[in-house]
Design an enzyme around this catalytic site. Structure first.
Site, PDB file in Angstrom:
ATOM      1  N   LYS A  83       5.710   7.571  -2.882  1.00 49.45           N
ATOM      2  CA  LYS A  83       5.476   6.441  -1.972  1.00 49.45           C
ATOM      3  C   LYS A  83       6.667   6.329  -1.023  1.00 49.45           C
ATOM      4  O   LYS A  83       7.827   6.298  -1.455  1.00 49.45           O
ATOM      5  CB  LYS A  83       5.325   5.167  -2.809  1.00 49.45           C
ATOM      6  CG  LYS A  83       4.478   4.082  -2.186  1.00 49.45           C
ATOM      7  CD  LYS A  83       4.222   3.014  -3.244  1.00 49.45           C
ATOM      8  CE  LYS A  83       3.469   1.835  -2.685  1.00 49.45           C
ATOM      9  NZ  LYS A  83       3.432   0.717  -3.659  1.00 49.45           N
TER      10      LYS A  83
HETATM   11  O1  G3P Z   1       2.657  -2.300  -4.274  1.00 51.50           O
HETATM   12  C1  G3P Z   1       2.698  -2.896  -3.042  1.00 51.50           C
HETATM   13  C2  G3P Z   1       1.999  -4.229  -2.914  1.00 51.50           C
HETATM   14  O2  G3P Z   1       0.801  -4.229  -3.610  1.00 51.50           O
HETATM   15  C3  G3P Z   1       2.877  -5.415  -3.129  1.00 51.50           C
HETATM   16  O3  G3P Z   1       2.157  -6.613  -3.234  1.00 51.50           O
HETATM   17  O4  G3P Z   1       2.064  -8.981  -3.944  1.00 51.50           O
HETATM   18  O5  G3P Z   1       4.296  -7.912  -3.467  1.00 51.50           O
HETATM   19  O6  G3P Z   1       2.724  -8.424  -1.615  1.00 51.50           O
HETATM   20  P1  G3P Z   1       2.860  -8.041  -3.050  1.00 51.50           P
END
Ligand code: G3P
Length: 217
Positions: A83
């Site tokens: 990633k």
């Molecule tokens: O893995 C990346 C993403 O899904 C992060 O989500 O909840 O931190 O905005 P969030």
């Protein structure tokens, strides 16, 4: 549509895998920072459990550092997807890693041109962050719709991985739009199992069954 778990927590993954609905896992530095133990060993254990794509994110910010970190992450297990954040260096690193046959998930996607650029350099996945857009009053799922249309129009092999998911409706909209993957916190997957009519219906079935059994004795 594939469902990935957005977590670095082995217990959460262990609990969900037997249900047969987990196609892969995504992690990020914030998620991994919550876990104790060697991050490399955790990623390996996740791969062993899931037997599907597992995104592990680089923390280098220069392209050469991203490439060497990406190679190191990819060597952990064949299921690892590297990633990489969408930056100029991230795009350059993606080009190199994808050219070597490494699958790259370009993350922190907040606009359609970013997704298009990532696809052009051979990203295996792009990760639009829908919840974080919704948080600032921008239509996150609208972005997903744009990316799906663009990728279809040009037959890009890059998969649209809906990330930063906040609730079951993001899953529903992602599926209706034809997104390839939705990565969800475990709490969101759990929420999909809850429906009061299912609970009421099951309770009634069991009660009626017991009543019938009792009347036969
Ligand atoms: O893995 C990346 C993403 O899904 C992060 O989500 O909840 O931190 O905005 P969030």
């Amino acid at each position: 549509m594939k469902i990935f778990l957005d977590t670095g927590n082995l217990k959460e993954i262990e609990a969900m895998v037997p249900l047969g609905i987990v196609d892969g896992v995504t992690t990020n530095p914030s998620l991994m920072a919550k876990e104790s133990g060697d991050p490399r060993a955790i990623i390996k254990s996740i791969c062993d459990l899931v037997q599907g794509p597992v995104s592990a994110e680089v923390v280098a910010t220069d392209w050469e550092g991203m490439v060497s970190e990406g190679r190191e992450l990819a060597s952990i297990d064949p299921h690892v997807v590297v990633k990489v954040p969408f930056t100029r260096d991230g795009v350059r690193a993606t080009k190199v890693l994808a050219g070597e046959g490494t699958r790259v998930n370009v993350t922190l996607i907040f606009s359609a041109p970013q997704a298009l650029i990532a696809a052009k350099v051979g990203a295996a996945y792009v990760s639009p962050f829908v919840g974080r857009l919704d948080d600032i009053s921008v239509d996150g799922m609208g972005l997903v719709q744009q990316i799906v249309e663009i990728f279809e129009a040009f037959s890009f092999a890059t998969e649209v991985l809906v990330a930063s998911v906040r609730g079951p409706m993001h899953i529903v909209e992602a599926a209706r739009m034809g997104a390839d993957v939705c990565t969800c916190p475990v709490s969101v997957v759990e929420a999909c199992f809850k429906h009061p009519l299912t609970d009421i219906g099951l309770a009634k079935f069991l009660k009626d069954w017991e009543k019938a059994q009792a009347s036969r004795t």
